[in-house]
Design a protein around this motif. Structure first.
Motif, PDB file in Angstrom:
ATOM      1  N   GLY A  34     -33.127 -22.716  32.350  1.00 33.50           N
ATOM      2  CA  GLY A  34     -34.468 -23.048  31.692  1.00 33.50           C
ATOM      3  C   GLY A  34     -35.580 -22.351  32.118  1.00 33.50           C
ATOM      4  N   TRP A  35     -36.549 -21.990  31.349  1.00 36.29           N
ATOM      5  CA  TRP A  35     -38.059 -21.517  31.700  1.00 36.29           C
ATOM      6  C   TRP A  35     -38.829 -22.618  31.253  1.00 36.29           C
ATOM      7  CZ3 TRP A  35     -38.960 -17.308  34.533  1.00 36.29           C
ATOM      8  CH2 TRP A  35     -38.148 -16.377  34.523  1.00 36.29           C
ATOM      9  N   PHE A  36     -39.759 -22.993  32.456  1.00 36.81           N
ATOM     10  CA  PHE A  36     -40.878 -23.813  32.256  1.00 36.81           C
ATOM     11  C   PHE A  36     -42.032 -23.281  32.596  1.00 36.81           C
ATOM     12  CE2 PHE A  36     -39.164 -28.027  31.445  1.00 36.81           C
ATOM     13  CZ  PHE A  36     -37.752 -27.656  31.589  1.00 36.81           C
ATOM     14  N   ARG A  37     -43.314 -23.771  32.248  1.00 35.40           N
ATOM     15  CA  ARG A  37     -44.538 -23.089  32.747  1.00 35.40           C
ATOM     16  C   ARG A  37     -45.609 -24.383  32.973  1.00 35.40           C
ATOM     17  NH1 ARG A  37     -46.922 -20.657  26.925  1.00 35.40           N
ATOM     18  NH2 ARG A  37     -47.060 -22.558  25.911  1.00 35.40           N
ATOM     19  N   GLN A  38     -46.532 -23.998  33.831  1.00 41.55           N
ATOM     20  CA  GLN A  38     -47.340 -25.153  34.197  1.00 41.55           C
ATOM     21  C   GLN A  38     -48.816 -24.570  34.466  1.00 41.55           C
ATOM     22  OE1 GLN A  38     -46.317 -27.439  37.622  1.00 41.55           O
ATOM     23  NE2 GLN A  38     -47.659 -29.115  36.933  1.00 41.55           N
ATOM     24  N   PRO A  40     -52.981 -25.032  35.158  1.00 43.35           N
ATOM     25  CA  PRO A  40     -53.646 -25.896  36.004  1.00 43.35           C
ATOM     26  C   PRO A  40     -54.317 -26.950  35.318  1.00 43.35           C
ATOM     27  CG  PRO A  40     -54.532 -23.602  36.279  1.00 43.35           C
ATOM     28  CD  PRO A  40     -53.578 -23.397  34.973  1.00 43.35           C
ATOM     29  N   GLY A  41     -53.891 -28.291  36.062  1.00 41.54           N
ATOM     30  CA  GLY A  41     -54.355 -29.504  35.689  1.00 41.54           C
ATOM     31  C   GLY A  41     -53.531 -30.021  34.518  1.00 41.54           C
ATOM     32  N   LYS A  42     -52.314 -29.337  34.331  1.00 45.54           N
ATOM     33  CA  LYS A  42     -51.364 -29.882  33.047  1.00 45.54           C
ATOM     34  C   LYS A  42     -50.024 -29.959  33.367  1.00 45.54           C
ATOM     35  CE  LYS A  42     -53.838 -27.497  29.288  1.00 45.54           C
ATOM     36  NZ  LYS A  42     -53.697 -26.884  28.084  1.00 45.54           N
ATOM     37  N   GLU A  43     -49.538 -30.948  32.876  1.00 51.89           N
ATOM     38  CA  GLU A  43     -47.817 -30.985  33.412  1.00 51.89           C
ATOM     39  C   GLU A  43     -46.949 -30.077  33.135  1.00 51.89           C
ATOM     40  OE1 GLU A  43     -47.906 -36.068  32.462  1.00 51.89           O
ATOM     41  OE2 GLU A  43     -46.381 -34.531  31.340  1.00 51.89           O
ATOM     42  N   ARG A  44     -45.955 -29.787  33.747  1.00 50.87           N
ATOM     43  CA  ARG A  44     -44.852 -28.664  33.574  1.00 50.87           C
ATOM     44  C   ARG A  44     -44.306 -28.785  32.260  1.00 50.87           C
ATOM     45  NH1 ARG A  44     -41.247 -27.041  38.474  1.00 50.87           N
ATOM     46  NH2 ARG A  44     -43.174 -27.168  39.363  1.00 50.87           N
ATOM     47  N   GLU A  45     -44.424 -27.989  31.360  1.00 50.70           N
ATOM     48  CA  GLU A  45     -43.766 -28.106  30.034  1.00 50.70           C
ATOM     49  C   GLU A  45     -42.669 -26.875  29.782  1.00 50.70           C
ATOM     50  OE1 GLU A  45     -46.473 -27.101  26.850  1.00 50.70           O
ATOM     51  OE2 GLU A  45     -46.900 -24.951  27.585  1.00 50.70           O
ATOM     52  N   PHE A  46     -41.798 -27.312  28.952  1.00 48.57           N
ATOM     53  CA  PHE A  46     -40.434 -26.398  28.559  1.00 48.57           C
ATOM     54  C   PHE A  46     -40.972 -25.415  27.560  1.00 48.57           C
ATOM     55  CE2 PHE A  46     -36.388 -25.348  27.516  1.00 48.57           C
ATOM     56  CZ  PHE A  46     -36.374 -25.163  26.194  1.00 48.57           C
ATOM     57  N   VAL A  47     -40.429 -24.047  28.021  1.00 50.75           N
ATOM     58  CA  VAL A  47     -40.635 -22.985  27.210  1.00 50.75           C
ATOM     59  C   VAL A  47     -39.561 -22.439  26.435  1.00 50.75           C
ATOM     60  CG1 VAL A  47     -41.342 -20.609  27.024  1.00 50.75           C
ATOM     61  CG2 VAL A  47     -42.306 -22.160  28.874  1.00 50.75           C
ATOM     62  N   GLY A  48     -38.230 -22.383  26.850  1.00 50.21           N
ATOM     63  CA  GLY A  48     -36.966 -21.917  26.407  1.00 50.21           C
ATOM     64  C   GLY A  48     -35.953 -22.020  27.346  1.00 50.21           C
ATOM     65  N   GLY A  49     -34.656 -21.954  27.046  1.00 50.16           N
ATOM     66  CA  GLY A  49     -33.477 -22.114  27.818  1.00 50.16           C
ATOM     67  C   GLY A  49     -32.158 -21.291  27.206  1.00 50.16           C
ATOM     68  N   TYR A  92     -45.040 -19.498  35.463  1.00 53.23           N
ATOM     69  CA  TYR A  92     -43.689 -19.629  34.854  1.00 53.23           C
ATOM     70  C   TYR A  92     -42.583 -19.703  36.028  1.00 53.23           C
ATOM     71  CZ  TYR A  92     -45.882 -18.630  30.479  1.00 53.23           C
ATOM     72  OH  TYR A  92     -46.264 -18.846  29.143  1.00 53.23           O
ATOM     73  N   TYR A  93     -41.712 -20.920  35.592  1.00 49.14           N
ATOM     74  CA  TYR A  93     -40.565 -21.268  36.607  1.00 49.14           C
ATOM     75  C   TYR A  93     -39.391 -21.067  35.867  1.00 49.14           C
ATOM     76  CZ  TYR A  93     -44.376 -23.704  39.235  1.00 49.14           C
ATOM     77  OH  TYR A  93     -45.435 -23.819  39.974  1.00 49.14           O
ATOM     78  N   CYS A  94     -38.235 -20.663  36.507  1.00 51.86           N
ATOM     79  CA  CYS A  94     -36.791 -20.738  36.117  1.00 51.86           C
ATOM     80  C   CYS A  94     -36.158 -21.972  36.673  1.00 51.86           C
ATOM     81  CB  CYS A  94     -36.178 -19.498  36.198  1.00 51.86           C
ATOM     82  SG  CYS A  94     -35.968 -18.935  37.948  1.00 51.86           S
ATOM     83  N   ALA A  95     -35.363 -22.472  36.147  1.00 53.29           N
ATOM     84  CA  ALA A  95     -34.602 -23.459  36.454  1.00 53.29           C
ATOM     85  C   ALA A  95     -33.194 -23.455  36.093  1.00 53.29           C
ATOM     86  CB  ALA A  95     -35.101 -24.877  36.125  1.00 53.29           C
ATOM     87  N   ALA A  96     -32.307 -24.172  37.083  1.00 54.54           N
ATOM     88  CA  ALA A  96     -30.798 -24.323  36.519  1.00 54.54           C
ATOM     89  C   ALA A  96     -30.400 -25.790  36.460  1.00 54.54           C
ATOM     90  CB  ALA A  96     -30.039 -23.281  37.501  1.00 54.54           C
ATOM     91  N   GLY A  97     -29.567 -26.001  35.582  1.00 58.04           N
ATOM     92  CA  GLY A  97     -28.972 -27.414  35.332  1.00 58.04           C
ATOM     93  C   GLY A  97     -27.411 -27.360  35.092  1.00 58.04           C
ATOM     94  N   SER A  98     -26.876 -28.418  35.458  1.00 55.64           N
ATOM     95  CA  SER A  98     -25.641 -28.911  35.116  1.00 55.64           C
ATOM     96  C   SER A  98     -25.239 -28.652  33.571  1.00 55.64           C
ATOM     97  CB  SER A  98     -25.131 -30.191  35.688  1.00 55.64           C
ATOM     98  OG  SER A  98     -23.467 -30.334  35.186  1.00 55.64           O
ATOM     99  N   LYS A  99     -23.920 -28.021  33.410  1.00 64.70           N
ATOM    100  CA  LYS A  99     -23.721 -27.781  31.999  1.00 64.70           C
ATOM    101  C   LYS A  99     -23.147 -29.143  31.220  1.00 64.70           C
ATOM    102  CE  LYS A  99     -19.433 -26.192  31.346  1.00 64.70           C
ATOM    103  NZ  LYS A  99     -18.189 -25.238  31.575  1.00 64.70           N
ATOM    104  N   ARG A 100     -23.135 -30.270  32.081  1.00 71.04           N
ATOM    105  CA  ARG A 100     -23.129 -31.443  31.452  1.00 71.04           C
ATOM    106  C   ARG A 100     -24.153 -32.110  30.841  1.00 71.04           C
ATOM    107  NH1 ARG A 100     -19.568 -30.848  36.144  1.00 71.04           N
ATOM    108  NH2 ARG A 100     -21.291 -31.926  37.408  1.00 71.04           N
ATOM    109  N   LYS A 101     -25.220 -31.628  31.348  1.00 73.06           N
ATOM    110  CA  LYS A 101     -26.519 -32.239  30.603  1.00 73.06           C
ATOM    111  C   LYS A 101     -26.554 -32.298  29.270  1.00 73.06           C
ATOM    112  CE  LYS A 101     -28.390 -33.414  34.735  1.00 73.06           C
ATOM    113  NZ  LYS A 101     -29.404 -32.787  35.179  1.00 73.06           N
ATOM    114  N   ILE A 102     -26.817 -33.143  28.724  1.00 73.41           N
ATOM    115  CA  ILE A 102     -26.930 -33.141  27.060  1.00 73.41           C
ATOM    116  C   ILE A 102     -28.428 -32.299  26.586  1.00 73.41           C
ATOM    117  CG2 ILE A 102     -25.701 -35.275  26.818  1.00 73.41           C
ATOM    118  CD1 ILE A 102     -28.323 -36.798  26.361  1.00 73.41           C
ATOM    119  N   LEU A 103     -28.077 -32.010  25.343  1.00 72.88           N
ATOM    120  CA  LEU A 103     -29.117 -30.810  24.826  1.00 72.88           C
ATOM    121  C   LEU A 103     -30.645 -31.547  24.970  1.00 72.88           C
ATOM    122  CD1 LEU A 103     -29.784 -28.280  23.741  1.00 72.88           C
ATOM    123  CD2 LEU A 103     -29.244 -29.462  21.204  1.00 72.88           C
ATOM    124  N   SER A 104     -30.782 -32.773  24.529  1.00 71.30           N
ATOM    125  CA  SER A 104     -31.931 -33.414  24.638  1.00 71.30           C
ATOM    126  C   SER A 104     -32.708 -33.404  26.002  1.00 71.30           C
ATOM    127  CB  SER A 104     -31.967 -34.930  24.042  1.00 71.30           C
ATOM    128  OG  SER A 104     -31.082 -35.637  24.932  1.00 71.30           O
TER     129      SER A 104
END
Length: 125
Positions: A34-38, A40-49, A92-104
């Motif tokens: 996944g890609w997220f972005r943050q 200044p002063g805001k929470e980290r938000e999802f961009v795409g994956g 912008y941050y990239c991230a990795a997660g287990s394939k077992r995680k559900i889409l939501s």
């Protein structure tokens, strides 16, 4: 696991950038990436994956402008940013997660276990 993001910079509104995330210690084709972005002063938000299966998913506000892809041979995930706007300015941050995680879960930080250091994108008006 290491995720090394690069490609950020300063660009004028309407311009483009291509971000890369090189992974080591894991094989991206067996993880959800996944890609997220943050801003200044805001929470980290999802961009795409991109799921381990190759399916992509993105935030509604960037659809049509941002494209995520991967190069399995290079173990790299990329985020193409087009038609950039000043409100896209963030780290912008990239991230990795287990394939077992559900889409939501993949639309939130809790869907990911490993994070890169981030790359700054600044869009001037």
């Amino acid at each position: 696991v290491q995720l090394q993001a690069s490609g950020g910079g300063l660009v004028q509104a309407g311009g483009s950038l291509r971000l890369s995330c090189v992974a080591s210690g894991l094989t991206i084709s067996t993880y959800n990436m996944g890609w997220f972005r943050q801003a200044p002063g805001k929470e980290r938000e999802f961009v795409g994956g991109i799921r381990w299966s190759g399916n992509t998913y993105s935030k509604d506000s960037v659809k049509g402008r941002f494209t995520i892809s991967r190069d399995n041979a290079k173990n790299t995930v990329e985020l193409q940013l087009n038609s950039l706007k000043p409100e896209d300015t963030a780290v912008y941050y990239c991230a990795a997660g287990s394939k077992r995680k559900i889409l939501s879960e993949l639309f939130t930080p809790r869907g990911y276990d490993d994070w890169g250091q981030g790359t700054q994108v600044t869009v001037s008006s």
